[in-house]
Design an enzyme around this catalytic site. Structure first.
Site, PDB file in Angstrom:
ATOM      1  N   PRO A 126       0.798  -1.582  -0.355  1.00 38.42           N
ATOM      2  CG  PRO A 126       0.112  -0.465   2.335  1.00 38.42           C
ATOM      3  CD  PRO A 126       1.048  -2.192   1.121  1.00 38.42           C
ATOM      4  CE  LYS A 127       2.436   7.077  -3.812  1.00 37.71           C
ATOM      5  NZ  LYS A 127       1.408   8.253  -2.683  1.00 37.71           N
ATOM      6  CB  VAL A 128       1.547   4.626   3.710  1.00 41.77           C
ATOM      7  CG1 VAL A 128       1.465   4.878   5.294  1.00 41.77           C
ATOM      8  CG2 VAL A 128       1.243   3.226   4.383  1.00 41.77           C
ATOM      9  CG  ASP A 280      -1.276   8.549  -1.531  1.00 43.35           C
ATOM     10  OD1 ASP A 280      -1.020   7.545  -1.719  1.00 43.35           O
ATOM     11  OD2 ASP A 280      -1.139   9.247  -2.034  1.00 43.35           O
ATOM     12  N   GLY A 281      -3.204   4.950  -2.520  1.00 46.16           N
ATOM     13  CA  GLY A 281      -2.683   3.779  -4.161  1.00 46.16           C
ATOM     14  C   GLY A 281      -1.923   3.256  -3.658  1.00 46.16           C
TER      15      GLY A 281
END
Length: 562
Positions: A126-128, A280-281
């Site tokens: 996950p893009k934290v 967010d991605g």
């Protein structure tokens, strides 16, 4: 941190300004363009000072980024140098042992598939969404924490890092120096990105790290390590050792993937699932990396980001439409610069009444935040920026329209009369198949309808004379219109606009029975108060309604025949 990497700011501005929507310059005079640029630039500078010098986020990151890109677009239109960088504080003098690279972003699965070509081992994370930091350990002891800054130098955050329980002060390593790069994030409980969005978590963390005094927020900050320059070559070994160091979330949220569908499944799951942080991605990466000494403060070649569609978007108001409805109320719809929310493009949004528009004080050129309500219906969340030069809106005159106006056609009543016909023939009315807005409009425009129920007198020949109605269609329409003669009393009253709250109280009754009831009789019915009772009485005794009922009886409509 908000746009602290200047290179990424310039890239994002270039990308956004290259889209068709952003490339269009406003039709303003040079004087107005200059005024709007100065006003917006001053506001952005105030936000920058609050954010970078006081640790206060007065506006969300999404709003800030959009408006800074808007400023750059206006400056391009005027031929001015693009003010693409925020009013940054000093980036700090602490040198990163290894430069912070950025992430190249792919727009969709096709771009990701292209990037994946020829790559054999891939991992997904996950893009934290947080604030980037470098942690430096010497002989296993934390000696320095450095903000990302410009990617080469940053500010000393060591004191703040020592107050964050999630950052181990010592780690079990034998190397003389260990450099870790990661994301400081706000800890969440059961956060669903698809439903809740970013919640400004990044700015909360940034504010806590930049304030001079320590805050309680530090105790609620976590860390997600996404780079270990010089770490084990094998990803599996790297993840195990990070867990042993005290960074377990990296292993928990890093997975080997072998195909695009597998990556898409993880992306969807993390978007919808409950997570301990805002994302967010996703990030897709290779385990192989060059030596840290070769890293530059620009997007890496070994990893890409695929961001989620935003829960909310900022867009510009392009126009305002007013439409008079069946009950005499004027609906207001804003025409917007198209934006994508979830899986749909939003171009228009209904904001309700004229009074509501006046409360919002929205004019063309204003920037508004748009989100999706239940069932994916777009709605205005708030106005985020008001244009300096405000052209007044020409509001329609609505005082003469109400729930009992426009049962007969006049030029002034055209819009409400058509709305009444649509309701009458729709699902809440007589359910007339094959007769919609286009057909009703053609009949009215040809002068064939001047009363709400005048269509009962139409014949196949008169219908055939209407442009666009063939003989076959005329026969079908005529049959549907005549079938309404057998509809129930309740359905007829609903079609004519009888107050819906009282419809359940007329079963088995006739029109004359309703006329005999007093206001007090209606108020004695469950669910009908004084206001609704008055509405019922006004409807029953309105001269236009009485004329319609007499006409229906004359036409031998079953529900009104004695």
């Amino acid at each position: 941190m908000r746009n602290s990497l200047q290179l990424l700011i310039i890239v994002s501005v270039f990308v956004l300004m290259s889209t068709p929507a952003q490339a269009q310059c406003p039709t303003w005079s040079p004087q107005q363009m200059t005024q709007e640029i100065v006003t917006l630039k001053n506001q952005l500078e105030k936000w920058d000072i609050a954010y970078y010098q006081q640790g206060q986020s007065l506006v969300t990151d999404e709003v800030y980024d959009r408006l800074r890109n808007k400023l750059a677009g206006w400056q391009r239109c005027l031929g001015e140098p693009v003010d693409s960088q925020p009013l940054l504080p000093q980036q700090g003098t602490v040198v990163h042992p290894v430069a912070h690279t950025g992430l190249k972003k792919v727009a969709d699965s096709q771009q990701l598939a292209k990037w994946m070509q020829g790559k054999t081992e891939l991992w997904v994370q996950p893009k934290v969404d947080g604030v980037a930091v470098t942690l430096i350990y010497r002989h296993g002891k934390l000696v320095s924490a450095v903000s990302r800054g410009n990617g080469l130098t940053g500010q000393d955050w060591t004191e703040k890092a020592s107050a964050i329980p999630a950052i181990p002060q010592t780690i079990p390593v034998s190397e003389s120096q260990t450099v870790l790069q990661g994301e400081l994030f706000l800890k969440m409980t059961g956060h669903q990105q698809s439903a809740s969005g970013g919640q400004n978590a990044r700015s909360i963390v940034a504010g806590a790290m930049m304030k001079r005094e320590a805050s309680q927020t530090l105790k609620n900050i976590g860390v997600f390590i996404w780079e270990w320059p010089g770490g084990p070559e094998l990803m599996t070994q790297r993840l195990i050792q990070l867990t042993e160091m005290g960074f377990p979330q990296t292993e928990s949220f890093t997975h080997r993937v072998n195909s695009l569908p597998e990556i898409e499944r993880w992306r969807e799951e993390w978007h919808r699932s409950e997570l301990p942080f805002v994302t967010d991605g996703i990030v897709v990466r290779q385990p192989q990396e060059p030596e840290g000494k070769y890293w530059k403060n620009r997007p890496a070649q070994w990893a890409v980001a695929w961001k989620y569609p935003p829960v909310q978007q900022i867009t510009e108001v392009k126009g305002v439409d007013f439409s008079l409805g069946r009950t005499g109320k004027t609906a207001v719809v804003l025409n917007l610069e198209p934006v994508r929310l979830d899986d749909k493009w939003v171009r228009r949004v209904n904001i309700g009444s004229v009074d509501r528009l006046k409360q919002w004080d929205i004019v063309m050129g204003d920037q508004v935040l748009v989100g999706l309500a239940g069932q994916g219906i777009p709605r205005i969340e708030r106005v985020v920026w008001r244009i300096a030069h405000r052209s007044p809106i020409d509001y329609p005159e609505t005082a003469s329209f109400n729930e009992l106006s426009c049962f007969q056609w006049t030029s002034a009543c055209h819009e409400q009369f058509l709305a009444r016909l649509l309701w009458l023939g729709g699902m809440n009315g007589l359910q007339i198949k094959g007769v919609g807005e286009e057909t009703w409009g053609a009949l009215v425009n040809q002068g064939m309808l001047r009363s709400l129920v005048g269509w009962l007198a139409l014949t196949p020949d008169t219908l055939r004379s209407v442009p666009g109605i063939s003989s076959k269609k005329a026969e079908k329409i005529y049959a549907q219109l005549q079938m309404t003669r057998e509809q129930s009393f309740t359905r007829w009253l609903s079609a004519l606009g009888f107050p819906s709250a009282a419809l359940g109280r007329i079963e088995g009754l006739h029109w004359d029975d309703l006329l005999k009831r007093s206001k007090a009789d209606w108020m004695s019915q469950s669910g009908i108060g004084e206001k609704r009772a008055a509405q019922v009485m006004d409807f029953l005794h309105h001269p236009d309604v009485s004329a319609i009922v007499d006409y229906l009886a004359k036409e031998q409509v079953a529900a009104f025949s004695k």
